[in-house]
Design an enzyme around this catalytic site. Structure first.
Site, mmCIF file in Angstrom:
data_model
loop_
_atom_site.group_PDB
_atom_site.id
_atom_site.type_symbol
_atom_site.label_atom_id
_atom_site.label_comp_id
_atom_site.label_asym_id
_atom_site.label_seq_id
_atom_site.Cartn_x
_atom_site.Cartn_y
_atom_site.Cartn_z
ATOM 1 C CE1 TYR A 235 -14.085 -3.219 11.314
ATOM 2 C CE2 TYR A 235 -11.808 -2.134 12.082
ATOM 3 C CZ TYR A 235 -12.119 -3.114 11.327
ATOM 4 O OH TYR A 235 -11.332 -4.449 11.358
ATOM 5 C CE LYS B 98 -11.516 -7.589 10.136
ATOM 6 N NZ LYS B 98 -11.318 -6.328 10.663
#
Length: 281
Positions: free
Chosen positions: A156, A191
């Protein structure tokens, strides 16, 4: 001949990915990351056993939880349901100037005792505490790999300079950078954020150089079809699937949504057709 560890990593990854190389994974770390208020739209889902029973019944490929919730809900899993245990997190109770750090809350041995198939940790690329999370991830990954367990990175981009220096976190270049950094530090699965289009997400997939990239599901959409279309674009871009939390557990009846997502992920089914087939339209 492959080393034993390499064989273990490959076999455990297959517990998430079907023969098509894609996966739909249910995320259940929100009670820690965001607080129990995330479950207020459907309060019974605050009990992980109840929601886990539903997602497993609907045919989910894998689930992701923190250690303590895994202990509560693991009996609801089928033997072939992939289990990913995340070993880093943070609460929103922290002071704002410490929100860009994920702390370690468990150890590789804990995940193994709980029956994990994969181990996950987050890195906020661009954070002032990036160095701490890099080292944390490297230590977890090194030990997990030694024991034959795949390591998943939640890659992220977040930080005070992301907007002004690199563009917003939705800018494909900064998401692409985070995905590439995840590959270079040793992730076996990634992810990360949606980048706004299948063309730009395809560049994120390219930057990952063959390491599977899954969408971070994000906030619940008003319309189920809107989220199905988003996941369809991820698949069209070469993504390996999605890790979905709120778009499942914040729905009163999540099973039709899961079945529709599985149609999109594994059959390349048109989102509206998938929604109609599962009674969402």
């Amino acid at each position: 001949m492959d080393a034993y560890q390499s064989v273990g990593i490959r076999r455990r990854l297959k517990r998430f990915f079907r023969r098509d190389g894609r996966a739909l994974i249910f995320a259940m770390d929100h009670g820690f990351e965001h607080g129990p208020a995330d479950f207020e739209p459907v309060w019974e889902h605050v009990d992980p056993r109840i929601i886990m029973r539903k997602v497993v019944r609907a045919g989910i490929d894998g689930v992701m939880m923190l250690p303590g919730v895994t202990r509560l809900a693991v009996d609801e899993l089928k033997p072939d349901t992939g289990l990913m245990i995340k070993l880093t997190s943070k609460t929103e109770l922290r002071p704002k100037d410490e929100q860009l750090l994920q702390s370690q809350l468990g150890f590789v041995e804990d995940a193994i005792k709980l029956g994990a198939d994969a181990i996950a940790a987050t890195v906020y690329w661009g954070s002032p505490q990036e160095d701490v999370m890099m080292r944390q991830f490297a230590e977890i990954a090194s030990y997990a790999h030694d024991l034959g367990f795949p390591i998943v990175q939640f890659a992220y981009p977040r930080g005070p300079y992301i907007n002004e220096k690199y563009g917003s976190k939705e800018d494909y270049r900064v998401v692409m950078y985070g995905a590439r950094a995840a590959v270079e530090i040793g992730a076996d699965m990634i992810k990360t954020y949606w980048t706004g289009s299948k063309e730009t997400f395809a560049k994120v997939v390219d930057a990952a150089a063959g390491v599977p990239v899954l969408l971070s599901g994000g906030a619940k959409t008003d319309s189920p079809v809107d989220f199905l279309k988003l996941v369809w674009e991820v698949i069209e871009a070469g993504g390996a699937g999605a890790v979905v939390g709120r778009n499942i557990f914040q729905r009163e009846n999540p099973e039709p949504m899961i079945r529709a997502l599985l149609r999109v992920v594994h059959r390349n089914e048109d989102p509206e057709e998938a929604a109609k087939a599962e009674g969402l339209l």
